[in-house]
Design a protein around this motif. Structure first.
Motif, mmCIF file in Angstrom:
data_model
loop_
_atom_site.group_PDB
_atom_site.id
_atom_site.type_symbol
_atom_site.label_atom_id
_atom_site.label_comp_id
_atom_site.label_asym_id
_atom_site.label_seq_id
_atom_site.Cartn_x
_atom_site.Cartn_y
_atom_site.Cartn_z
ATOM 1 N N ALA A 17 0.839 -1.201 0.000
ATOM 2 C CA ALA A 17 0.000 0.000 0.000
ATOM 3 C C ALA A 17 0.873 1.250 0.000
ATOM 4 O O ALA A 17 1.816 1.356 0.779
ATOM 5 C CB ALA A 17 -0.915 -0.004 1.222
ATOM 6 N N PRO A 18 0.589 2.211 -0.871
ATOM 7 C CA PRO A 18 1.397 3.443 -0.912
ATOM 8 C C PRO A 18 1.110 4.327 0.294
ATOM 9 O O PRO A 18 0.094 4.179 0.977
ATOM 10 C CB PRO A 18 0.931 4.116 -2.210
ATOM 11 N N TRP A 19 2.005 5.255 0.550
ATOM 12 C CA TRP A 19 1.821 6.184 1.668
ATOM 13 C C TRP A 19 0.796 7.252 1.327
ATOM 14 O O TRP A 19 0.034 7.691 2.194
ATOM 15 C CB TRP A 19 3.151 6.831 2.042
ATOM 16 N N PHE A 20 0.781 7.684 0.079
ATOM 17 C CA PHE A 20 -0.146 8.745 -0.305
ATOM 18 C C PHE A 20 -0.896 8.335 -1.566
ATOM 19 O O PHE A 20 -0.329 7.706 -2.467
ATOM 20 C CB PHE A 20 0.590 10.072 -0.538
ATOM 21 N N GLY A 21 -2.157 8.697 -1.616
ATOM 22 C CA GLY A 21 -2.948 8.374 -2.796
ATOM 23 C C GLY A 21 -4.402 8.748 -2.584
ATOM 24 O O GLY A 21 -4.863 8.906 -1.453
ATOM 25 N N LEU A 22 -5.138 8.888 -3.678
ATOM 26 C CA LEU A 22 -6.557 9.244 -3.655
ATOM 27 C C LEU A 22 -7.365 8.082 -4.201
ATOM 28 O O LEU A 22 -7.018 7.496 -5.234
ATOM 29 C CB LEU A 22 -6.809 10.491 -4.508
ATOM 30 N N THR A 23 -8.411 7.711 -3.480
ATOM 31 C CA THR A 23 -9.274 6.624 -3.928
ATOM 32 C C THR A 23 -9.870 6.965 -5.296
ATOM 33 O O THR A 23 -10.371 8.067 -5.508
ATOM 34 C CB THR A 23 -10.420 6.403 -2.928
ATOM 35 N N SER A 24 -9.796 6.021 -6.218
ATOM 36 C CA SER A 24 -10.296 6.261 -7.571
ATOM 37 C C SER A 24 -11.811 6.449 -7.564
ATOM 38 O O SER A 24 -12.533 5.649 -6.942
ATOM 39 C CB SER A 24 -9.955 5.077 -8.486
ATOM 40 N N PRO A 25 -12.310 7.483 -8.223
ATOM 41 C CA PRO A 25 -13.762 7.637 -8.324
ATOM 42 C C PRO A 25 -14.380 6.428 -9.030
ATOM 43 O O PRO A 25 -13.772 5.825 -9.915
ATOM 44 C CB PRO A 25 -13.922 8.914 -9.165
ATOM 45 N N PHE A 26 -15.590 6.060 -8.595
ATOM 46 C CA PHE A 26 -16.327 4.935 -9.182
ATOM 47 C C PHE A 26 -15.444 3.688 -9.280
ATOM 48 O O PHE A 26 -15.285 3.092 -10.348
ATOM 49 C CB PHE A 26 -16.878 5.322 -10.553
ATOM 50 N N LEU A 27 -14.875 3.324 -8.150
ATOM 51 C CA LEU A 27 -13.962 2.190 -8.064
ATOM 52 C C LEU A 27 -14.578 0.905 -8.603
ATOM 53 O O LEU A 27 -13.884 0.070 -9.195
ATOM 54 C CB LEU A 27 -13.536 1.985 -6.603
ATOM 55 N N PHE A 28 -15.885 0.727 -8.424
ATOM 56 C CA PHE A 28 -16.547 -0.520 -8.811
ATOM 57 C C PHE A 28 -17.192 -0.439 -10.191
ATOM 58 O O PHE A 28 -17.909 -1.350 -10.599
ATOM 59 C CB PHE A 28 -17.607 -0.888 -7.764
ATOM 60 N N GLY A 29 -16.955 0.664 -10.903
ATOM 61 C CA GLY A 29 -17.535 0.835 -12.221
ATOM 62 C C GLY A 29 -18.670 1.845 -12.203
ATOM 63 O O GLY A 29 -18.987 2.443 -11.176
ATOM 64 N N ALA A 30 -19.277 2.028 -13.356
ATOM 65 C CA ALA A 30 -20.368 2.994 -13.487
ATOM 66 C C ALA A 30 -21.518 2.608 -12.561
ATOM 67 O O ALA A 30 -21.917 1.439 -12.513
ATOM 68 C CB ALA A 30 -20.854 3.051 -14.932
ATOM 69 N N PRO A 31 -22.063 3.562 -11.809
ATOM 70 C CA PRO A 31 -23.158 3.239 -10.886
ATOM 71 C C PRO A 31 -24.422 2.844 -11.632
ATOM 72 O O PRO A 31 -24.673 3.293 -12.752
ATOM 73 C CB PRO A 31 -23.355 4.542 -10.109
ATOM 74 N N SER A 32 -25.218 1.996 -10.999
ATOM 75 C CA SER A 32 -26.520 1.629 -11.555
ATOM 76 C C SER A 32 -27.618 2.122 -10.600
ATOM 77 O O SER A 32 -27.346 2.384 -9.424
ATOM 78 C CB SER A 32 -26.628 0.114 -11.754
ATOM 79 N N PHE A 33 -28.847 2.217 -11.116
ATOM 80 C CA PHE A 33 -29.903 2.865 -10.345
ATOM 81 C C PHE A 33 -31.196 2.056 -10.323
ATOM 82 O O PHE A 33 -32.234 2.523 -10.805
ATOM 83 C CB PHE A 33 -30.172 4.257 -10.919
ATOM 84 N N PRO A 34 -31.190 0.858 -9.753
ATOM 85 C CA PRO A 34 -32.455 0.117 -9.616
ATOM 86 C C PRO A 34 -33.455 0.929 -8.790
ATOM 87 O O PRO A 34 -33.087 1.530 -7.774
ATOM 88 C CB PRO A 34 -32.041 -1.161 -8.875
ATOM 89 N N VAL A 35 -34.697 0.948 -9.214
ATOM 90 C CA VAL A 35 -35.704 1.788 -8.564
ATOM 91 C C VAL A 35 -35.832 1.455 -7.078
ATOM 92 O O VAL A 35 -35.876 2.348 -6.220
ATOM 93 C CB VAL A 35 -37.064 1.642 -9.273
ATOM 94 N N ALA A 36 -35.893 0.173 -6.750
ATOM 95 C CA ALA A 36 -36.060 -0.230 -5.346
ATOM 96 C C ALA A 36 -34.883 0.232 -4.498
ATOM 97 O O ALA A 36 -35.054 0.669 -3.354
ATOM 98 C CB ALA A 36 -36.210 -1.746 -5.248
ATOM 99 N N ALA A 37 -33.677 0.142 -5.065
ATOM 100 C CA ALA A 37 -32.488 0.572 -4.331
ATOM 101 C C ALA A 37 -32.529 2.079 -4.078
ATOM 102 O O ALA A 37 -32.191 2.550 -2.981
ATOM 103 C CB ALA A 37 -31.232 0.196 -5.105
#
Length: 450
Positions: free
Chosen positions: A222-242
């Motif tokens: 693990a590096p000492w410095f770094g920024l978490t990548s945006p949308f780490l898990f991929g493009a967000p999805s939007f199920p209505v119930a969720a």
């Protein structure tokens, strides 16, 4: 409560400001990082990914704390001494959404809830009279009780068929952590007593070494410095119930934050009017946008830090702004996230067990102010509590319903909030008011003697 030492806009020496800001961070740290640890374990994520979630969690909590403390013009922020962090209220819904639709849906729903929070902050701030202790007490109680099973799962192990499931090897370090927390609560004084859970995590991890749970070998990469990548898990999805589920959770978070914000107003002697409350709640919504992008979590105003203000009588908002800066720095150090993610499951589970139970006790304490002996309040609280705990004690209670319904109704927190709010509205804000003789004679539909 004794009067504050200084007004919220006062400044202290640089050294004292940093020290007090660090103290605020230490008190909220365990609760804040517990959320990504529990969610990551429930979602089956690997240790490296959980470490990234911890860093993202700290980063967003820091940004939101700074905005709440300093304000962003007249759009966001209370401009009061508050500290925010990931809320337990969203955990159950996030776990349900992940199990049904995947992690991308969790963060898509969080983004939608963030937008929803920004839109409804103003109208919600004007409807606070519909969220008395009767409603908030039930919701907070169910939040705590609904998560105890998750904590127990971390102690016992993820696989009931495994040879070491709930074995002495797992239970011994967990019992040690609980014993340390209780001991420090009994003999600890002042600051040490308030960071007892954090100290128990450190000591519990050391005690878990002989049981073979501790492995920090992955830290080297693990590096000492770094920024978490945006949308780490991929493009967000939007199920209505969720999306619906998470938007309801946002209203629960608003209720949670409002109680803490009002307590800050009492502690500082600073008036919290509707516009100011709206800006504070909108910042909770803003945390949803940040969390959805940076793989973090929904934030709320932390009650434990409100208690610290009462203890120290230091009410400068610049102190909590420094806390936000410290959290941002920690969020930019991946090694810290990796270190936290490597903590043994039984140790984290034991600390979580106590924390979640404390949340439930806060809810019960709130219910004590709900005038349960008045009118139908006891019936309202009992019904909402019972309905809210159904999916907790019977996890597949709604299995015959469509998946979308299971995601929403499967969260006891949502069930309790909807029932408590609806019944309070029905009995206490519409129709016939309870007659004086009903209250005096203790007649109630439940026959419970309120």
């Amino acid at each position: 409560m004794s009067s504050p030492q200084r007004p919220i806009g006062s400044t202290l020496s640089a050294a004292r400001t940093v020290l007090l800001g660090l103290q605020h961070m230490l008190i909220m740290y365990t609760g804040c990082v517990t959320v990504p640890l529990v969610f990551g374990a429930a979602a089956g994520l690997d240790e490296r990914t959980i470490g990234l979630l911890v860093n993202a969690d700290l980063l967003v909590a820091g940004i939101v704390t700074a905005v709440q403390s300093l304000g962003l013009k007249k759009v966001l922020g209370l401009r009061m001494p508050v500290v925010t962090g990931a809320t337990f209220s969203a955990l159950t819904s996030m776990i349900l959404i992940q199990g049904q639709y995947g992690v991308r849906a969790v963060y898509g729903a969080m983004l939608a809830a963030g937008v929803f929070g920004l839109l409804v902050a103003v109208p919600f701030s004007r409807l606070i009279r519909f969220f008395p202790p009767l409603v908030t007490g039930v919701v907070i109680t169910v939040v705590g009780l609904s998560l105890i099973g998750t904590a127990g799962g971390m102690i016992a192990g993820p696989d009931p068929a495994a040879a070491d499931y709930a074995s002495i090897r797992r239970l011994a370090p967990a019992a040690a952590v609980i014993a340390i927390i209780v001991l420090l609560a009994r003999v600890g004084r002042g600051f040490v007593g308030r960071i007892g859970v954090l100290l128990a995590l450190v000591l519990g991890t050391a005690l878990a070494v002989p049981f073979g749970f501790v492995d920090f070998s992955g830290l080297a990469a693990a590096p000492w410095f770094g920024l978490t990548s945006p949308f780490l898990f991929g493009a967000p999805s939007f199920p209505v119930a969720a999306v619906v589920s998470m938007c309801i959770v946002m209203l629960v978070i608003f209720t949670e934050s409002t109680a803490s914000i009002m307590a800050v107003g009492e502690a500082t002697g600073d008036r919290v009017d509707s516009p100011r409350l709206a800006r504070g709640l909108a910042t909770d919504g803003f945390s949803g946008l940040l969390g959805g992008v940076f793989n973090a979590f929904l934030d709320t105003v932390y009650a434990q830090n409100v208690g610290l203000i009462g203890m120290t009588r230091v009410t400068s908002r610049y102190v909590t702004a420094v806390t936000g800066a410290i959290l941002v720095v920690l969020g930019l150090v991946p090694k810290i996230g990796g270190l936290v993610a490597a903590l043994p499951g039984p140790v984290i589970g034991a600390a979580s067990l106590v924390l979640f139970a404390m949340v439930a006790m806060v809810g019960i304490s709130t219910l004590r102010r709900a005038e349960l002996d008045h009118g139908h309040n006891l019936t309202i609280a009992a019904t909402a509590l019972g309905v809210g705990l159904l999916p907790v004690f019977v996890p597949h209670f709604y299995h015959a319903f469509p998946a979308a319904v299971q995601v929403i109704a499967g969260s006891g927190i949502i069930d309790a909030a909807v029932v408590a709010f609806g019944l309070n509205l029905l009995f206490n804000h519409t129709g016939r008011k309870p007659a004086a003789e009903d209250t005096e004679s203790g007649t109630d539909g439940a026959g419970a003697g309120n």
